[in-house]
Design a protein around this motif. Structure first.
Motif, PDB file in Angstrom:
ATOM      1  N   ALA A 299       8.234  86.750  61.640  1.00  0.00           N
ATOM      2  CA  ALA A 299       7.683  85.561  60.472  1.00  0.00           C
ATOM      3  C   ALA A 299       8.825  85.119  59.047  1.00  0.00           C
ATOM      4  O   ALA A 299       8.795  85.385  58.906  1.00  0.00           O
ATOM      5  N   SER A 310       5.291  86.955  56.644  1.00  0.00           N
ATOM      6  CA  SER A 310       5.614  88.958  58.055  1.00  0.00           C
ATOM      7  C   SER A 310       4.423  89.789  58.105  1.00  0.00           C
ATOM      8  O   SER A 310       3.476  89.568  56.687  1.00  0.00           O
ATOM      9  N   SER A 335      -1.024  82.632  60.258  1.00  0.00           N
ATOM     10  CA  SER A 335       0.633  82.528  61.079  1.00  0.00           C
ATOM     11  C   SER A 335       0.111  80.537  61.239  1.00  0.00           C
ATOM     12  O   SER A 335       1.514  80.048  61.772  1.00  0.00           O
TER      13      SER A 335
END
Length: 494
Positions: A299, A310, A335
């Motif tokens: 991420a 992440s 996210s």
């Protein structure tokens, strides 16, 4: 000299049931019943291992993980399987005792190490670790190193913690003895071995080989809980009764009486992989989970990755199934990536929503594609799916995110060989594939190429739209894949 003297002493000893776990009528032995109707002999020292935190944790880990999305009854635990493997180890040692063959495998210390290895062999597992380990080095943690494999986690548990304490208190074998049986390729770095290399080789083959006590349990147990007959259509009692020590090499073999049972087990394993472990819907779920882990791991780290924080799944290794799933669902929500949320909730949310198979290729009907994609690194497959998405978007009415086009292929790691030795009455050895027409095809042609197919998965709406554009969807995807790999992408490294 001490080693030579020990081996000489072993060879002169009668084969007796020196271990309390093997003694019939031992009043200290209790019984634990596991499905279908197996009585597992439990001594006080085995009970102390079972009651330790690492082993108790296995009760909250599913043996088959995502398979339960297809076979709802397949929710049995890794603890149940571990007990079954241990029970098979006891049966095998009793079988060897009845044979009366004088060899190093009669060493009580080696026998103890084998029993412990059988019981704790899965102690290092974490939720869904097989799909994650199949991703290879795709989850690179730079200076911190890759994810620790479950075998390495068992090794660490045997040297420090509750399992190590039990081993030191109750058993004559060392942690290195047990670990060497679990991972015989590490024998060179073991410094506290008390058992011979021959014993290690033999007992390692009993735990992981063409026919072993692990497969004898999981094929039957997984078949039972999945509600299918495939993994139970062989005579397990007959097969265990035919197991022998190879007369010329330190490994497990079977005698002629077990040939038919071995044939049926080989075929049962083939069908279990084809219809259960690599069922197309199971693999759709697996591909979805792997892609989510991959995207959330990276991420914000590359231009095509999802944004946000992440994840580091190494920190989740001690979770049970539900804790792990909730961490993943939370990470997907944080996210704020719609696609990641869609994939995770489709797996673990209130409504099952899995991607659909749009094409598949195996070694018979699609060998060119299968050989082109099988055993490629996971990063490479992700890159390939991104390019394949571009081809799809040329014909779709609405652009499709690349993380919703998933290529599932056999991982780099191959399945173990299935070609066990059959020993005749004159102690001559023959390969099962040489004496069995049933086993010969699978023994002489790579097992994985038959049961593990290359598949492409997309959302159901995309599959429907693509079907309207062609009468040969498999052929269309095949042409696109050939174009993708033969273009500049094929030489790229990931």
């Amino acid at each position: 000299m001490a080693r030579i003297a020990r081996v000489d002493w072993i060879l002169k000893q009668p084969m007796v049931a020196s271990l309390p776990e093997l003694r019939s009528g031992n009043l200290e032995v209790s019984r634990v019943r596991i499905p279908p109707t197996m009585d597992v002999p439990i001594t006080p020292r085995v009970r102390r291992l079972l009651d330790s935190a690492p082993m108790r944790r296995l009760a909250s880990l599913s043996q088959l993980g995502l398979v339960s999305l297809v076979y709802p009854g397949a929710t049995h635990s890794r603890l149940e399987h571990s007990l079954g493997v241990y029970a098979n180890a006891v049966s095998l040692l009793r079988r060897l005792q009845d044979q009366g063959r004088q060899s190093e495998v009669a060493d009580p210390v080696a026998q103890q190490a084998f029993l412990v290895a059988a019981l704790v062999h899965d102690a290092g597992h974490w939720p869904f670790c097989h799909p994650i380990e199949d991703m290879g080095n795709a989850l690179d943690y730079c200076d911190e190193g890759p994810i620790m494999k479950h075998e390495a986690r068992v090794d660490a548990m045997l040297t420090d913690g509750p399992l190590a304490s039990c081993l030191a208190k109750d058993w004559d074998c060392s942690a290195d003895d047990v670990s060497a049986i679990l991972c015989p390729n590490t024998i060179g770095r073991r410094r506290r071995l008390q058992i011979s290399p021959s014993s290690i080789s033999f007992y390692a083959s009993c735990l992981s080989g063409p026919i072993d006590i692990d497969k004898l349990d999981y094929l039957q147990r997984d078949s039972l809980h999945a509600g299918v007959p495939y993994g139970r259509n062989f005579d397990a009692e007959r097969l265990i009764g035919s197991l022998v020590q190879h007369p010329h090499e330190p490994r497990l073999a079977i005698n002629e009486k077990g040939r038919t049972a071995a044939e049926m087990m080989v075929f049962g394993r083939y069908v279990m992989f084809s219809e259960v472990y690599w069922h197309h819907t199971v693999r759709a779920a697996t591909a979805m989970l792997q892609r989510v882990i991959f995207e959330l791991h990276y991420a914000g780290h590359h231009e095509h990755a999802v944004q946000g924080k992440s994840i580091d799944v190494r920190h989740w290794a001690n979770d049970d199934d539900q804790q792990w799933i909730e961490r993943l669902r939370t990470a997907a929500r944080e996210s704020q990536d719609v696609t990641m949320i869609q994939l995770v909730e489709g797996l673990f949310g209130p409504t099952r929503q899995l991607l659909k198979r749009v094409a598949q290729f195996n070694a018979e009907s699609g060998d060119s594609i299968h050989s082109m994609l099988a055993r490629k690194p996971y990063n490479w497959l992700v890159g390939c799916s991104n390019y394949l998405t571009n081809r799809m978007n040329d014909v779709l009415t609405k652009p499709l995110p690349s993380s919703l086009v998933l290529i599932d292929a056999p991982p780099v790691k191959l399945e173990v060989d299935i070609n066990i030795d059959v020993i005749d009455r004159s102690d001559r050895s023959m390969k099962l594939g040489d004496v069995s027409p049933v086993a010969s095809v699978l023994a002489n042609r790579q097992f994985d190429n038959h049961v593990k197919r290359v598949r492409v998965f997309v959302p159901e709406s995309v599959r429907s739209e693509l079907r309207r554009s062609t009468d040969d969807l498999n052929g269309l995807i095949s042409r696109w894949l050939l174009e993708v790999v033969n273009d500049d992408f094929g030489s790229m490294e990931f």
